[in-house]
Design a protein around this motif. Structure first.
Motif, PDB file in Angstrom:
ATOM      1  N   ALA A 129       1.490   0.056   8.897  1.00  0.00           N
ATOM      2  CA  ALA A 129       1.304   1.274   8.092  1.00  0.00           C
ATOM      3  C   ALA A 129       2.086   2.429   8.707  1.00  0.00           C
ATOM      4  O   ALA A 129       2.744   3.210   7.995  1.00  0.00           O
ATOM      5  N   LEU A 130       2.043   2.554  10.036  1.00  0.00           N
ATOM      6  CA  LEU A 130       2.808   3.604  10.713  1.00  0.00           C
ATOM      7  C   LEU A 130       4.310   3.361  10.575  1.00  0.00           C
ATOM      8  O   LEU A 130       5.092   4.317  10.401  1.00  0.00           O
ATOM      9  N   LEU A 131       4.731   2.107  10.642  1.00  0.00           N
ATOM     10  CA  LEU A 131       6.155   1.782  10.499  1.00  0.00           C
ATOM     11  C   LEU A 131       6.667   2.180   9.124  1.00  0.00           C
ATOM     12  O   LEU A 131       7.713   2.846   9.000  1.00  0.00           O
TER      13      LEU A 131
ATOM     14  N   THR B  83       0.831  -1.207   0.000  1.00  0.00           N
ATOM     15  CA  THR B  83       0.000   0.000   0.000  1.00  0.00           C
ATOM     16  C   THR B  83       0.864   1.255   0.000  1.00  0.00           C
ATOM     17  O   THR B  83       1.900   1.314   0.672  1.00  0.00           O
ATOM     18  N   ASP B  84       0.431   2.266  -0.721  1.00  0.00           N
ATOM     19  CA  ASP B  84       1.121   3.553  -0.744  1.00  0.00           C
ATOM     20  C   ASP B  84       0.783   4.318   0.539  1.00  0.00           C
ATOM     21  O   ASP B  84      -0.385   4.670   0.773  1.00  0.00           O
ATOM     22  N   VAL B  85       1.768   4.566   1.378  1.00  0.00           N
ATOM     23  CA  VAL B  85       1.535   5.263   2.641  1.00  0.00           C
ATOM     24  C   VAL B  85       2.139   6.672   2.620  1.00  0.00           C
ATOM     25  O   VAL B  85       2.401   7.262   3.670  1.00  0.00           O
TER      26      VAL B  85
ATOM     27  N   GLY C  19      13.484   0.137  18.971  1.00  0.00           N
ATOM     28  CA  GLY C  19      13.125   1.105  17.934  1.00  0.00           C
ATOM     29  C   GLY C  19      11.792   0.764  17.282  1.00  0.00           C
ATOM     30  O   GLY C  19      11.080  -0.156  17.696  1.00  0.00           O
ATOM     31  N   ARG C  20      11.471   1.480  16.227  1.00  0.00           N
ATOM     32  CA  ARG C  20      10.165   1.286  15.584  1.00  0.00           C
ATOM     33  C   ARG C  20      10.016  -0.127  15.022  1.00  0.00           C
ATOM     34  O   ARG C  20       8.998  -0.796  15.242  1.00  0.00           O
TER      35      ARG C  20
END
Length: 659
Positions: free
Chosen positions: A159-161, A21-23, A295-296
């Protein structure tokens, strides 16, 4: 196979969907809010996503994020005019998520972002049409999570990552996506999950799971604690690696055989844990999970590891975390919409009044409900047959920036329209002749004789047709004495004393006062002020002194003399605080502030809160005054749009808590 295990088996499908997906838009939203105060809202599984979002902002921008549940957010009252609000809700149509949107709007949030797997949800629809808001659609392989969040949670986290990666100076791009898929494949592999199940095989449903976590791993700890508690796998308590040492260890002294310690550690906390572990009782069953740099990426993978740990504890205790079974009351509790009803009552006006009351913090134990009083005030305005309108001038008819000019043409047009409808118009202002001069310049001469103007806060009342620069009032001797006293105390002012004495009023600009906090006490040394012969009130940009008998209410009384008994007098001003020169004018059922309010529930109120003030708010009020079929001029309150989304309700298509 348990339902929860089935969900974990298909997590890689959701991970791949998100990876494809394009984020970029999500990344831009993160980047745009890097320096703005930010609140993240979530409950249950969505709270985990909110904490991961906070970790993303901390690692990307060294920025703090307030994480709140919907109830915490709705009941908070701080202004959000410069803040971003991020809402995490899988279905976006449960009552609490809708309540959060209503509260964000009422508190003036600059931007509202929603991450959801259901862009057709009611909360998502409420954000449409406002370019400052954003709905992020999270693709998932399975729309229904079951009892605990799985696909919706992992989808939001990834998605946030990936969006966070785009924000960095040198994004990893496809390398990150490949690394995520490889590590997730390893974490959900049957052999990995079997090994974790073996580590927790001796956990019993009556054991206490003591979760000791590095604070940097809050999202992972939140996941395990929430899941274990919500699925009733066993009792659980979460603490951090040092807070545990401040008394919570007493539990272990008395119940070490019934306690399982789960330690979530990062590289920063390894030494702390290494010092603590040898001090723990020997009968404990400690399990350590090390999450490297926290970390993330490591935290995102750790969230999936947390799901595997939950699966393992569920297996040991014989409870399916995906379908634990709930009481008949469970659905009712989940769907109960009390918070939504509360948010609908907490409109901008109620929040504005509530803030003033909380700031004052009354000593009385008799607390009337501000929401009930607000509803009654609005109803009184709706029912009123308006016979007269009395306005403050500065800050109400004109803004501070316009004080040397003339009223806006749109306001003038409305005043003329209402005058033609037979509504009596009057002005109660702290100004002298300049206000009348500006009004005479824009209003037709035929209106001048009908408009009563109370100059100098009501000390001198004349028709607008009278130029008080020519027909001046008689000088008040107590004010003259007070002016002389002020002139004799230059230490109270910055630079030269710049006060102005206009026969019946003294005005001092606020920026001329050396110490505004100490000034009122110093004035107690003035004989006329000490005796009560002279009072003072604050207006928008000055402190006004006037005789004890002076009041803007004198204008109201004069106007009412010519009205039928049943006709209402609506008063509008902007300085409604306890020390404001409009407080008396507005402290009644038909008083409306377009600025500040006082703490008293029976005192001054606004209709728009802080969202619309000054001449802009006044214009909306004037436009809402219309003649009805009975010939009365009434305020069309619904046309003011005070209840944005008040009719929003759940569509009940969110995840089934009883599943």
């Amino acid at each position: 196979m348990s339902r929860f295990a089935e969900k974990l088996d298909t997590l890689l499908l959701t991970a791949q969907l998100v990876a494809d997906t394009d984020v970029a838009a999500l990344a831009e939203a993160l980047r745009a809010g890097r320096r703005r105060p930010t609140v993240a809202i979530g409950s249950g599984g969505s709270a985990i996503a909110a904490h991961f979002f906070a970790r993303c902002r901390e690692t990307l921008f060294e920025a703090a994020t307030e994480v709140a549940t919907p109830a915490e957010f709705v009941l908070a009252n701080n202004d959000l005019g410069q803040s971003d609000v991020w809402l995490f809700s899988a279905g976006a149509d449960n009552a609490d998520s809708i309540a959060s949107v209503i509260a964000a709007r009422a508190r003036g949030a600059a931007h509202i972002r929603l991450l959801t797997r259901n862009p057709a949800g009611v909360a998502a629809g409420a954000l449409a049409g406002n370019p400052g808001n954003m709905v992020v659609n999270i693709p998932v392989a399975e729309a229904k999570d079951g009892f605990l969040a799985t696909h919706s949670l992992v989808g939001s986290v990834l998605a946030l990552l990936f969006a966070s990666d785009l924000v960095t100076v040198d994004p990893w791009g496809d390398e990150l996506r490949a690394a995520v898929m490889e590590r997730l494949r390893e974490r959900v592999h049957p052999s990995t999950r079997e090994a974790v199940r073996a580590r927790f095989s001796d956990v019993r449903s009556d054991d206490l799971l003591l979760l000791i976590a590095d604070p940097q791993l809050r999202a992972v700890a939140e996941l395990i604690e929430t899941s274990v508690w919500e699925a009733a796998l066993c009792p659980v308590q979460r603490t951090d690696i040092r807070n545990f040492a401040h008394g919570r260890h007493t539990w272990l002294h008395h119940r070490e055989e019934r306690t399982v310690v789960l330690a979530l550690i990062s590289e920063d906390g390894r030494d702390i844990w290494a010092r603590m572990e040898p001090l723990l009782p020997a009968a404990l069953r400690p399990q350590l999970f090390d999450f490297g740099n926290a970390g993330r990426l490591r935290t995102a993978i750790g969230i999936v590891e947390g799901l595997v740990i939950v699966e393992a504890i569920g297996t040991a205790t014989g409870i399916d975390p995906g379908k634990p079974g709930i009481g008949d009351f469970g659905r009712g509790l989940y769907e109960e919409d009390g918070l939504l009803a509360l948010a609908q009552q907490f409109g901008p006006a109620v929040r504005h009044k509530r803030a003033a009351a909380l700031e004052r913090d009354t000593l009385s134990d008799d607390h009337s409900c501000v929401r009930t009083v607000g509803a009654a005030r609005r109803n009184a305005l709706t029912q009123a047959c308006v016979g007269a309108l009395i306005f403050d001038y500065d800050g109400t008819i004109i803004s501070d920036d316009e004080r040397f000019g003339q009223p806006r043409s749109a306001i003038v047009d409305e005043l003329m329209r209402l005058d033609e409808l037979g509504v009596r118009i009057a002005i109660a202002t702290g100004r002298g002749g300049s206000g009348g001069k500006a009004l005479r310049a824009v209003l037709p001469p035929k209106m001048h004789e009908r408009i009563l103007v109370g100059y100098y806060n009501g000390a001198y009342i004349q028709p607008l047709s009278v130029d008080i620069e020519v027909e001046r009032p008689a000088s008040d001797p107590d004010l003259a004495e007070t002016f002389a006293w002020l002139e004799s105390h230059p230490e109270l002012f910055t630079g030269a004393f710049g006060g102005r004495f206009s026969d019946v009023q003294i005005s001092i600009k606020l920026d001329n006062i050396a110490d505004p906090a100490a000034f009122p006490a110093a004035l107690g040394e003035s004989p006329c002020i000490a005796s009560g012969a002279v009072r003072f009130k604050r207006s928008g940009h000055s402190l006004d002194f006037f005789a004890a008998g002076t009041s803007k209410l004198t204008v109201v009384e004069r106007v009412r003399q010519s009205l039928p008994e049943e006709a209402a007098t609506v008063c509008v001003g902007d300085s409604g605080g306890r020390d404001g020169n409009d407080n008396e004018l507005l402290s009644h059922a038909h008083g409306i502030s377009v600025g500040t309010v006082c703490d008293r529930h029976d005192g001054c109120w606004t209709l728009f809160g802080k969202t619309l003030t000054g001449p802009e708010a006044l214009l909306r009020l004037l436009q809402a005054l219309k003649r009805d079929s009975d010939g009365c001029v009434r305020m069309d309150v619904p046309s003011l749009g005070l209840d944005s989304f008040a009719e929003m309700s759940t569509n009940r298509e969110h995840d089934d808590p009883a599943a």
